[in-house]
Design a protein around this motif. Structure first.
Motif, PDB file in Angstrom:
ATOM      1  N   ARG A 181       0.843  -1.194   0.000  1.00  0.00           N
ATOM      2  CA  ARG A 181       0.000   0.000   0.000  1.00  0.00           C
ATOM      3  C   ARG A 181       0.880   1.247   0.000  1.00  0.00           C
ATOM      4  NH1 ARG A 181      -5.121   0.988   1.492  1.00  0.00           N
ATOM      5  NH2 ARG A 181      -5.377  -1.084   2.415  1.00  0.00           N
ATOM      6  N   GLN A 182       0.574   2.189  -0.871  1.00  0.00           N
ATOM      7  CA  GLN A 182       1.290   3.463  -0.861  1.00  0.00           C
ATOM      8  C   GLN A 182       0.822   4.300   0.318  1.00  0.00           C
ATOM      9  OE1 GLN A 182       3.963   4.163  -2.882  1.00  0.00           O
ATOM     10  NE2 GLN A 182       3.593   1.984  -3.293  1.00  0.00           N
ATOM     11  N   SER A 183       1.752   4.781   1.098  1.00  0.00           N
ATOM     12  CA  SER A 183       1.440   5.550   2.302  1.00  0.00           C
ATOM     13  C   SER A 183       2.637   6.427   2.628  1.00  0.00           C
ATOM     14  CB  SER A 183       1.171   4.604   3.477  1.00  0.00           C
ATOM     15  OG  SER A 183       2.360   3.898   3.834  1.00  0.00           O
ATOM     16  N   ILE A 184       2.476   7.260   3.618  1.00  0.00           N
ATOM     17  CA  ILE A 184       3.620   8.084   4.029  1.00  0.00           C
ATOM     18  C   ILE A 184       4.763   7.203   4.517  1.00  0.00           C
ATOM     19  CG2 ILE A 184       2.207  10.094   4.586  1.00  0.00           C
ATOM     20  CD1 ILE A 184       2.600   9.357   7.584  1.00  0.00           C
ATOM     21  N   TRP A 185       4.433   6.050   5.095  1.00  0.00           N
ATOM     22  CA  TRP A 185       5.474   5.152   5.594  1.00  0.00           C
ATOM     23  C   TRP A 185       6.215   4.500   4.434  1.00  0.00           C
ATOM     24  CZ3 TRP A 185       6.105   6.404  10.341  1.00  0.00           C
ATOM     25  CH2 TRP A 185       5.011   6.763  11.135  1.00  0.00           C
ATOM     26  N   GLN A 186       5.481   3.995   3.468  1.00  0.00           N
ATOM     27  CA  GLN A 186       6.100   3.344   2.317  1.00  0.00           C
ATOM     28  C   GLN A 186       6.946   4.333   1.521  1.00  0.00           C
ATOM     29  OE1 GLN A 186       5.893   0.054   1.694  1.00  0.00           O
ATOM     30  NE2 GLN A 186       7.219   0.219  -0.100  1.00  0.00           N
ATOM     31  N   THR A 187       6.487   5.576   1.414  1.00  0.00           N
ATOM     32  CA  THR A 187       7.197   6.588   0.643  1.00  0.00           C
ATOM     33  C   THR A 187       8.483   7.029   1.325  1.00  0.00           C
ATOM     34  OG1 THR A 187       5.144   7.404  -0.335  1.00  0.00           O
ATOM     35  CG2 THR A 187       7.031   8.917  -0.322  1.00  0.00           C
ATOM     36  N   ASN A 188       8.418   7.235   2.621  1.00  0.00           N
ATOM     37  CA  ASN A 188       9.542   7.839   3.332  1.00  0.00           C
ATOM     38  C   ASN A 188      10.457   6.844   4.043  1.00  0.00           C
ATOM     39  OD1 ASN A 188       8.996  10.915   3.170  1.00  0.00           O
ATOM     40  ND2 ASN A 188       7.002  10.049   3.747  1.00  0.00           N
ATOM     41  N   LEU A 189       9.958   5.609   4.230  1.00  0.00           N
ATOM     42  CA  LEU A 189      10.752   4.603   4.943  1.00  0.00           C
ATOM     43  C   LEU A 189      10.346   3.229   4.417  1.00  0.00           C
ATOM     44  CD1 LEU A 189      12.843   4.723   7.301  1.00  0.00           C
ATOM     45  CD2 LEU A 189      10.959   4.179   8.854  1.00  0.00           C
ATOM     46  N   PRO A 190      10.824   2.859   3.237  1.00  0.00           N
ATOM     47  CA  PRO A 190      10.342   1.634   2.568  1.00  0.00           C
ATOM     48  C   PRO A 190      10.448   0.362   3.408  1.00  0.00           C
ATOM     49  CG  PRO A 190      11.611   2.977   1.046  1.00  0.00           C
ATOM     50  CD  PRO A 190      11.769   3.619   2.391  1.00  0.00           C
ATOM     51  N   ASP A 191      11.386   0.294   4.327  1.00  0.00           N
ATOM     52  CA  ASP A 191      11.544  -0.884   5.182  1.00  0.00           C
ATOM     53  C   ASP A 191      10.839  -0.699   6.529  1.00  0.00           C
ATOM     54  OD1 ASP A 191      12.518  -3.503   5.508  1.00  0.00           O
ATOM     55  OD2 ASP A 191      14.293  -2.808   6.574  1.00  0.00           O
ATOM     56  N   TYR A 192       9.783   0.099   6.533  1.00  0.00           N
ATOM     57  CA  TYR A 192       9.148   0.480   7.795  1.00  0.00           C
ATOM     58  C   TYR A 192       8.536  -0.694   8.546  1.00  0.00           C
ATOM     59  CZ  TYR A 192       4.348   0.296   5.890  1.00  0.00           C
ATOM     60  OH  TYR A 192       3.148  -0.100   5.350  1.00  0.00           O
ATOM     61  N   ILE A 193       8.048  -1.715   7.837  1.00  0.00           N
ATOM     62  CA  ILE A 193       7.413  -2.841   8.529  1.00  0.00           C
ATOM     63  C   ILE A 193       8.448  -3.558   9.392  1.00  0.00           C
ATOM     64  CG2 ILE A 193       6.223  -5.044   8.262  1.00  0.00           C
ATOM     65  CD1 ILE A 193       4.992  -3.989   5.689  1.00  0.00           C
TER      66      ILE A 193
END
Length: 361
Positions: A175-187
């Motif tokens: 899912r495209q989100s602020i997390w995916q955009t700014n920190l791709p390894d956020y999970i």
């Protein structure tokens, strides 16, 4: 929860009073059963509850029906989940401040009634404070501080968390989100930081439609496998199970649970409710619909208990106490009756289905 913005949804609800039409009771002769569900359940059985002023009609704290809600929750369940007040928008409203009051109230309520608390949710693409949406600093440091502060604050009181919520689309793509955009390894980072903050806590990934959409579940399981290959702790998968009278099939659900167990992950039914008025053509919960819902709940619970080995059961949580304040009515904008208790907090036939499943297993 699901794909809607919960705050907007709640505001819509308050502006359109009456969208939840009252239904006939359709309550079976179970009102004299003194035991609540938790007393007969072989697994942890929880419920999502409102706490804050903004959800005043459903709030254990501020609702005109608060005392009755508290009594029902304490009698029937042994775990509580904050429907909203632990989401980032409410618990971390500005970069340098946290609002603990409502979440602390829930923790205290749980302690008073010997109940567990499940934390929901640390990272989500919705229910974000404005400052996160416009953040321009170091995203890794921000995420670590956010998770570490919250998990550490509740380390003595909360032993399981939804770490990341709804990170995949139905086709299995990220899912495209602020997390995916700014920190791709956020999970991976989110699970790692949560584990560092409380090494004893159970950590779940939570999502909807994964019991009926194999591509999405496969993506989730691949993500979990990748975390474990990197020695990052993940306990299990939260199946939201916002389902209806038709979908998904029992075979689909069974297969999804089996695949998750085969991956060595716990299965948690995290947000269970069952829509009955799928096409919006029903005006009341007829005895026939009530019976169908009773059977559907009974089938789902028995399937879970018969498919998921004891050591892989993360528990079952119902997403709301009564039909009166269910998100379903507000989101779909027509009457429905998805939960175990009616508008007057009376047990429905659906409650009987769950009770029957627990006591017959």
């Amino acid at each position: 929860m699901t794909k809607h913005s919960l705050l907007s949804l709640l505001m819509l609800c308050f502006a359109t009073a009456g969208c939840n039409q009252k239904s006939p009771s359709a309550v079976p002769d179970n009102s004299q059963v003194s035991e609540g569900l938790a007393a007969v359940s072989p697994v942890t059985v929880g419920v999502a509850v409102g706490i804050g002023r903004f959800e005043s009609q459903a709030s254990l704290r501020y609702s005109p029906e608060a005392k009755a809600l508290q009594q029902t929750v304490a009698r029937e369940f042994n775990q509580v989940v904050a429907e909203n007040v632990m989401k980032p928008q409410y618990i971390h409203p500005s970069e340098n401040s946290y609002f603990w009051d409502d979440a602390d109230y829930l923790v205290d309520f749980a302690k008073q009634h010997d109940m567990a608390v499940h934390g929901h949710t640390l990272v989500w693409h919705q229910a974000l404070p404005d400052w996160m949406n416009t953040y321009s600093g170091n995203w890794d440091d921000m995420l670590k501080e956010h998770i570490t502060t919250i998990v550490s604050h509740y380390a003595a009181d909360i032993d399981s968390w939804d770490v990341v919520n709804e990170a995949f689309l139905d086709d299995g793509s990220p899912r495209q989100s602020i997390w995916q955009t700014n920190l791709p390894d956020y999970i991976a980072k989110a699970f790692n930081y949560a584990n560092q903050a409380d090494p004893d806590a159970e950590l779940y990934y939570n999502d909807y439609n994964i019991a009926g959409m194999s591509k999405k579940l496969d993506a989730v399981l691949a993500m979990a496998k990748s975390l474990r290959q990197r020695n990052i702790e993940i306990t299990g998968i939260g199946f939201q199970m916002h389902i209806d009278r038709y979908w998904p099939s029992l075979d689909n659900i069974r297969e999804a649970f089996q695949k998750t167990v085969a991956a060595g992950l716990k299965v948690r039914i995290s947000e269970l409710d069952i829509r009955m008025n799928v096409n919006g053509t029903e005006t009341e919960l007829s005895p026939e619909l009530a019976h169908l819902q009773q059977q559907r709940y009974q089938d789902i619970i028995l399937l879970y208990l018969n498919t998921v080995p004891e050591e892989y059961r993360g528990g079952i949580t119902f997403w709301g106490v009564s039909d009166k304040n269910s998100w379903v009515n507000y989101y779909y904008q027509h009457a429905d009756w998805p939960l175990l208790f009616d508008d007057k907090l009376q047990r429905k036939a659906a409650w009987q289905g769950v009770f029957n499943a627990f006591t017959s297993h």
